[in-house]
Design a protein around this motif. Structure first.
Motif, PDB file in Angstrom:
ATOM      1  N   LEU A   1      48.464 118.479 -18.354  1.00 36.24           N
ATOM      2  CA  LEU A   1      48.977 118.710 -17.009  1.00 36.24           C
ATOM      3  C   LEU A   1      50.376 119.324 -17.077  1.00 36.24           C
ATOM      4  CD1 LEU A   1      48.473 118.405 -13.978  1.00 36.24           C
ATOM      5  CD2 LEU A   1      49.568 116.155 -14.102  1.00 36.24           C
ATOM      6  N   GLY A   2      50.499 120.527 -16.561  1.00 32.99           N
ATOM      7  CA  GLY A   2      51.787 121.213 -16.470  1.00 32.99           C
ATOM      8  C   GLY A   2      51.968 121.756 -15.071  1.00 32.99           C
ATOM      9  N   TYR A   3      52.827 122.773 -14.946  1.00 35.78           N
ATOM     10  CA  TYR A   3      53.031 123.340 -13.609  1.00 35.78           C
ATOM     11  C   TYR A   3      53.629 124.738 -13.708  1.00 35.78           C
ATOM     12  CZ  TYR A   3      57.960 121.936 -14.162  1.00 35.78           C
ATOM     13  OH  TYR A   3      59.252 121.777 -14.625  1.00 35.78           O
ATOM     14  N   HIS A   4      53.435 125.497 -12.618  1.00 33.13           N
ATOM     15  CA  HIS A   4      54.056 126.810 -12.457  1.00 33.13           C
ATOM     16  C   HIS A   4      55.195 126.665 -11.455  1.00 33.13           C
ATOM     17  CE1 HIS A   4      50.574 128.255 -14.562  1.00 33.13           C
ATOM     18  NE2 HIS A   4      49.758 127.948 -13.572  1.00 33.13           N
ATOM     19  N   SER A   5      56.285 127.339 -11.739  1.00 33.50           N
ATOM     20  CA  SER A   5      57.474 127.234 -10.889  1.00 33.50           C
ATOM     21  C   SER A   5      57.891 128.620 -10.393  1.00 33.50           C
ATOM     22  CB  SER A   5      58.627 126.586 -11.661  1.00 33.50           C
ATOM     23  OG  SER A   5      59.791 126.494 -10.859  1.00 33.50           O
ATOM     24  N   LEU A   6      58.055 128.747  -9.088  1.00 35.33           N
ATOM     25  CA  LEU A   6      58.506 130.006  -8.489  1.00 35.33           C
ATOM     26  C   LEU A   6      60.033 130.084  -8.577  1.00 35.33           C
ATOM     27  CD1 LEU A   6      57.692 132.544  -6.816  1.00 35.33           C
ATOM     28  CD2 LEU A   6      58.123 131.164  -4.770  1.00 35.33           C
ATOM     29  N   ILE A   7      60.530 131.211  -9.108  1.00 34.71           N
ATOM     30  CA  ILE A   7      61.977 131.399  -9.293  1.00 34.71           C
ATOM     31  C   ILE A   7      62.409 132.604  -8.466  1.00 34.71           C
ATOM     32  CG2 ILE A   7      63.822 131.818 -10.967  1.00 34.71           C
ATOM     33  CD1 ILE A   7      61.985 130.606 -13.100  1.00 34.71           C
ATOM     34  N   ARG A   8      63.403 132.419  -7.626  1.00 40.91           N
ATOM     35  CA  ARG A   8      63.908 133.496  -6.767  1.00 40.91           C
ATOM     36  C   ARG A   8      65.394 133.730  -7.010  1.00 40.91           C
ATOM     37  NH1 ARG A   8      61.012 135.009  -2.216  1.00 40.91           N
ATOM     38  NH2 ARG A   8      59.147 133.792  -1.677  1.00 40.91           N
ATOM     39  N   ARG A   9      65.789 134.968  -6.731  1.00 40.16           N
ATOM     40  CA  ARG A   9      67.211 135.279  -6.786  1.00 40.16           C
ATOM     41  C   ARG A   9      67.898 134.713  -5.537  1.00 40.16           C
ATOM     42  NH1 ARG A   9      70.150 139.024  -9.556  1.00 40.16           N
ATOM     43  NH2 ARG A   9      68.243 140.007 -10.339  1.00 40.16           N
ATOM     44  N   ALA A  10      69.051 134.104  -5.718  1.00 43.80           N
ATOM     45  CA  ALA A  10      69.795 133.513  -4.595  1.00 43.80           C
ATOM     46  C   ALA A  10      70.610 134.599  -3.908  1.00 43.80           C
ATOM     47  CB  ALA A  10      70.709 132.393  -5.086  1.00 43.80           C
ATOM     48  N   GLY A  11      70.012 135.194  -2.831  1.00 42.59           N
ATOM     49  CA  GLY A  11      70.707 136.248  -2.097  1.00 42.59           C
ATOM     50  C   GLY A  11      70.900 137.478  -2.974  1.00 42.59           C
ATOM     51  N   ASN A  12      72.095 138.054  -2.918  1.00 40.65           N
ATOM     52  CA  ASN A  12      72.428 139.228  -3.723  1.00 40.65           C
ATOM     53  C   ASN A  12      73.209 138.875  -4.973  1.00 40.65           C
ATOM     54  OD1 ASN A  12      71.213 141.027  -1.913  1.00 40.65           O
ATOM     55  ND2 ASN A  12      73.050 141.025  -0.597  1.00 40.65           N
ATOM     56  N   SER A  13      73.296 137.588  -5.254  1.00 40.28           N
ATOM     57  CA  SER A  13      74.074 137.162  -6.418  1.00 40.28           C
ATOM     58  C   SER A  13      73.241 137.281  -7.691  1.00 40.28           C
ATOM     59  CB  SER A  13      74.535 135.707  -6.227  1.00 40.28           C
ATOM     60  OG  SER A  13      73.415 134.850  -6.230  1.00 40.28           O
ATOM     61  N   SER A  14      73.840 136.944  -8.775  1.00 41.58           N
ATOM     62  CA  SER A  14      73.153 136.959 -10.066  1.00 41.58           C
ATOM     63  C   SER A  14      72.561 135.592 -10.404  1.00 41.58           C
ATOM     64  CB  SER A  14      74.129 137.386 -11.169  1.00 41.58           C
ATOM     65  OG  SER A  14      75.235 136.488 -11.227  1.00 41.58           O
ATOM     66  N   SER A  15      72.617 134.687  -9.440  1.00 41.06           N
ATOM     67  CA  SER A  15      72.089 133.339  -9.654  1.00 41.06           C
ATOM     68  C   SER A  15      70.625 133.268  -9.211  1.00 41.06           C
ATOM     69  CB  SER A  15      72.919 132.308  -8.875  1.00 41.06           C
ATOM     70  OG  SER A  15      74.268 132.341  -9.281  1.00 41.06           O
ATOM     71  N   PHE A  16      69.887 132.321  -9.805  1.00 43.67           N
ATOM     72  CA  PHE A  16      68.481 132.113  -9.485  1.00 43.67           C
ATOM     73  C   PHE A  16      68.247 130.643  -9.160  1.00 43.67           C
ATOM     74  CE2 PHE A  16      68.571 135.995 -11.869  1.00 43.67           C
ATOM     75  CZ  PHE A  16      67.535 136.764 -11.362  1.00 43.67           C
ATOM     76  N   THR A  17      67.307 130.406  -8.282  1.00 44.31           N
ATOM     77  CA  THR A  17      66.963 129.032  -7.902  1.00 44.31           C
ATOM     78  C   THR A  17      65.474 128.796  -8.126  1.00 44.31           C
ATOM     79  OG1 THR A  17      66.578 129.674  -5.603  1.00 44.31           O
ATOM     80  CG2 THR A  17      68.793 128.897  -6.191  1.00 44.31           C
ATOM     81  N   GLU A  18      65.151 127.558  -8.467  1.00 38.09           N
ATOM     82  CA  GLU A  18      63.761 127.164  -8.653  1.00 38.09           C
ATOM     83  C   GLU A  18      63.190 126.726  -7.312  1.00 38.09           C
ATOM     84  OE1 GLU A  18      61.245 124.543 -11.961  1.00 38.09           O
ATOM     85  OE2 GLU A  18      63.436 124.498 -11.886  1.00 38.09           O
ATOM     86  N   ASP A  19      62.136 127.389  -6.881  1.00 41.23           N
ATOM     87  CA  ASP A  19      61.562 127.152  -5.556  1.00 41.23           C
ATOM     88  C   ASP A  19      60.341 126.228  -5.682  1.00 41.23           C
ATOM     89  OD1 ASP A  19      60.946 127.299  -2.877  1.00 41.23           O
ATOM     90  OD2 ASP A  19      61.257 129.452  -2.728  1.00 41.23           O
ATOM     91  N   ARG A  20      59.255 126.615  -5.115  1.00 44.71           N
ATOM     92  CA  ARG A  20      58.053 125.783  -5.104  1.00 44.71           C
ATOM     93  C   ARG A  20      57.412 125.702  -6.483  1.00 44.71           C
ATOM     94  NH1 ARG A  20      54.909 127.480   0.497  1.00 44.71           N
ATOM     95  NH2 ARG A  20      56.723 127.288   1.887  1.00 44.71           N
ATOM     96  N   THR A  21      56.605 124.641  -6.670  1.00 46.04           N
ATOM     97  CA  THR A  21      55.866 124.450  -7.922  1.00 46.04           C
ATOM     98  C   THR A  21      54.391 124.211  -7.614  1.00 46.04           C
ATOM     99  OG1 THR A  21      56.300 122.071  -7.956  1.00 46.04           O
ATOM    100  CG2 THR A  21      57.876 123.492  -9.099  1.00 46.04           C
ATOM    101  N   CYS A  22      53.586 124.423  -8.623  1.00 43.08           N
ATOM    102  CA  CYS A  22      52.142 124.246  -8.495  1.00 43.08           C
ATOM    103  C   CYS A  22      51.628 123.586  -9.775  1.00 43.08           C
ATOM    104  CB  CYS A  22      51.456 125.595  -8.268  1.00 43.08           C
ATOM    105  SG  CYS A  22      49.651 125.543  -8.348  1.00 43.08           S
ATOM    106  N   SER A  23      51.044 122.386  -9.653  1.00 40.26           N
ATOM    107  CA  SER A  23      50.517 121.673 -10.826  1.00 40.26           C
ATOM    108  C   SER A  23      49.222 122.322 -11.296  1.00 40.26           C
ATOM    109  CB  SER A  23      50.262 120.202 -10.482  1.00 40.26           C
ATOM    110  OG  SER A  23      51.457 119.552 -10.122  1.00 40.26           O
ATOM    111  N   THR A  24      49.031 122.328 -12.613  1.00 39.15           N
ATOM    112  CA  THR A  24      47.829 122.925 -13.193  1.00 39.15           C
ATOM    113  C   THR A  24      47.655 122.426 -14.615  1.00 39.15           C
ATOM    114  OG1 THR A  24      46.663 125.021 -13.581  1.00 39.15           O
ATOM    115  CG2 THR A  24      49.004 124.942 -14.129  1.00 39.15           C
ATOM    116  N   LEU A  25      46.493 122.684 -15.211  1.00 36.04           N
ATOM    117  CA  LEU A  25      46.259 122.349 -16.612  1.00 36.04           C
ATOM    118  C   LEU A  25      46.631 123.544 -17.483  1.00 36.04           C
ATOM    119  CD1 LEU A  25      42.844 120.449 -16.484  1.00 36.04           C
ATOM    120  CD2 LEU A  25      45.113 119.489 -16.806  1.00 36.04           C
ATOM    121  N   VAL A  26      47.467 123.292 -18.484  1.00 38.39           N
ATOM    122  CA  VAL A  26      47.933 124.355 -19.373  1.00 38.39           C
ATOM    123  C   VAL A  26      47.562 123.987 -20.802  1.00 38.39           C
ATOM    124  CG1 VAL A  26      49.832 124.954 -17.829  1.00 38.39           C
ATOM    125  CG2 VAL A  26      50.202 123.278 -19.651  1.00 38.39           C
ATOM    126  N   SER A  27      47.664 124.974 -21.696  1.00 35.46           N
ATOM    127  CA  SER A  27      47.350 124.741 -23.098  1.00 35.46           C
ATOM    128  C   SER A  27      48.378 123.800 -23.733  1.00 35.46           C
ATOM    129  CB  SER A  27      47.329 126.072 -23.855  1.00 35.46           C
ATOM    130  OG  SER A  27      47.208 125.853 -25.240  1.00 35.46           O
TER     131      SER A  27
END
Length: 502
Positions: A397-423
């Motif tokens: 059991l793992g998950y996928h995480s959506l990563i977006r840029r915070a506005g016009n900056s060089s920073s990124f934030t972790e948004d929504r996640t989705c659980s799934t089975l991974v290797s």
């Protein structure tokens, strides 16, 4: 001597029928003898008639059955010429005789057991037929779901299966969208099992072309198709190679200090880049490959398993990489020194995949699995075996995480996640597919499905499943060309499939 009429000869007695008369009825029985005995019978008859006129002792008006034929006791046998009651008749025939036959009984028992055994066999066959019918219904339902899933993908970009190839031993692939060809690598059949390249055409019916590689190449870890139509690939033989798609041969090789795990290129600056097993990044200028242009140290010593070329929000080109610690951003000029970690450090998870929308760093999806407490060397060894096909026990059991840029900056934030089975051991590939009006699908080789599952972004709403395979998905690629052709492809150790997205 009084004369009497000659009596009739009686037929043989019918014992069962005599009992049908009423018990109180009396009847005469006369027996006809031969002429020689007639006189004796007449004298006896006279005596009998005289005696009949005398009353029976003890019972007035009733005769004694045994008189005139013997002792004065009650006789239980028929008396010649005497009257008698039906109730005094004794049946004189043998009952039903049964002769035992052991052989016949044994045969009956054998046949009975045989019939029971056949009945059990019939029941087993009926059960098997029922199970097969249920399985057929399940397979039919799975095929219907597959068709519906592909139709759903067709509705989102009008996709259809372009080509399907059955090959053993493939490990990694890349798609040339401009020329509609696929380049894949794996072990060649035979005793030596050298690693070779296979070139597939998505528009012709010719068999794949087998291309020999230099002996020191070893296992190919990553392939990248450049917009110009050429290709580069990196291998565990510590080589970063340039491959001509027209001549079908290696035209350039760069020596690496460590085994290469990933590669990408920036054709505008004529740079090619390789992610190394020790976590570092090395850049070459294709015009001068005797020594690297830049060699940059990573934030960890684990392999760089994913590498992309992207355009930053200020228009500058960057290298986007991923290792076990997570996604990182690198400057292409080498002035930055060390890369920037996009997310915070988390010692409880391991990054196993990174996808980005083509040429953009604004929308990313990173895949994670729980971290196993091991030494740093053991972790590197575990990643080293990531593309070795192993039986899948359903994944972890793992998950996928959506990563977006915070506005016009060089920073990124972790948004929504989705659980799934991974290797549990493989570093899987993933892709972001643009469609419609600034919409995107996320595609990943799902471990439990043993096929490709797609989600809508940014909601992670499950969209469709594509082609379940017998073995887990080892590689997955999306590619598009300047002429508008778009393709999605993936492979396992048994099969390679490609879809065209219109």
């Amino acid at each position: 001597m009084a004369s009497r009429s000659r009596g009739r000869r009686l037929p043989p007695p019918h014992p069962p029928l005599i009992q049908e008369f009423l018990d109180d009825d009396l009847f005469d029985v006369e027996v006809n003898y031969s002429d020689e005995e007639e006189e004796e019978e007449e004298s006896d008859e006279e005596e009998s008639e005289s005696e009949d006129n005398e009353p029976e002792e003890g019972v007035p008006g009733q005769e004694s059955i045994g008189e005139g034929c013997g002792p004065a006791i009650q006789a239980r046998c028929p008396q010649c010429g005497k009257r008698f009651r039906p109730k005094d008749i004794t049946n004189l025939y043998a009952p039903e005789v049964a002769v035992p036959n052991n052989d016949l009984e044994k045969e009956v028992l054998y046949l009975r057991g045989k019939a029971e055994s056949l009945g059990e066999t019939v029941m087993k066959h009926e059960k098997l037929i029922e199970e097969m019918n249920e399985r057929l219904v399940e397979l039919t339902s799975a095929q219907k779901r597959q068709i519906l899933s592909e139709q759903r993908l067709m509705n989102v970009g009008s996709s259809k299966r372009q080509k399907e190839f059955f090959m053993d031993g493939l490990r990694v692939m890349a798609i040339d969208a401009l020329n509609q060809t696929i380049l894949a690598s794996g072990k060649a059949p035979g005793i030596g099992q050298e690693h070779v390249l296979y070139k597939f055409s998505m528009v012709s019916h010719h068999e794949a072309r087998n291309i020999q590689l230099p002996l020191d190449t070893k296992t190919v870890r990553d392939i990248c198709i450049l917009p110009s139509g050429s290709a580069i690939f990196t291998s565990l033989g510590r080589k970063l190679s340039s491959f001509s798609m027209t001549a079908d041969r290696v035209v350039l090789q760069c020596d690496l200090p460590y085994p290469g795990w990933s590669c990408c290129a920036d054709e505008s600056s004529r740079q090619i880049c390789a992610g190394l097993q020790n976590g570092n990044l090395i850049i070459f200028d294709i015009r001068q490959t005797s020594r690297p242009l830049h060699s940059m140290v990573g934030l960890s010593t684990t392999p760089v398993h994913t590498l992309h070329t992207v355009i930053d929000n200020n228009g500058s080109r960057k290298f986007l990489s991923a290792s076990s610690i997570g996604p990182c951003m690198w400057d292409t000029d080498g002035n930055q020194g060390r890369p920037k970690l996009l997310l915070g450090t988390d010692n409880q998870r391991v990054c196993i995949s990174l996808a980005c929308a083509p040429s953009s760093s604004d929308l990313l999806v990173a895949s994670f699995r729980p971290k196993v407490e091991t030494s740093e060397d053991a972790t590197a060894s575990q990643v080293y075996l990531s593309q070795t096909p192993t039986p899948s026990g359903g994944g972890k059991l793992g998950y996928h995480s959506l990563i977006r840029r915070a506005g016009n900056s060089s920073s990124f934030t972790e948004d929504r996640t989705c659980s799934t089975l991974v290797s549990e051991i493989r570093m899987s590939k993933s892709a972001i597919i643009p469609y419609g009006n600034n919409q995107h699908l996320f595609a990943y080789g799902d471990e439990s499905l043993r096929g490709v599952r797609t989600w809508r972004l940014p909601s992670f709403e499950m969209h469709s499943d594509l082609s379940s395979l017998q073995q887990p998905v080892l590689d997955l690629r999306y590619a598009e060309s300047s002429s508008g052709g778009r393709y999605l492809g993936y492979l396992s150790t048994e099969k390679l499939q490609a879809f065209r997205i219109r």
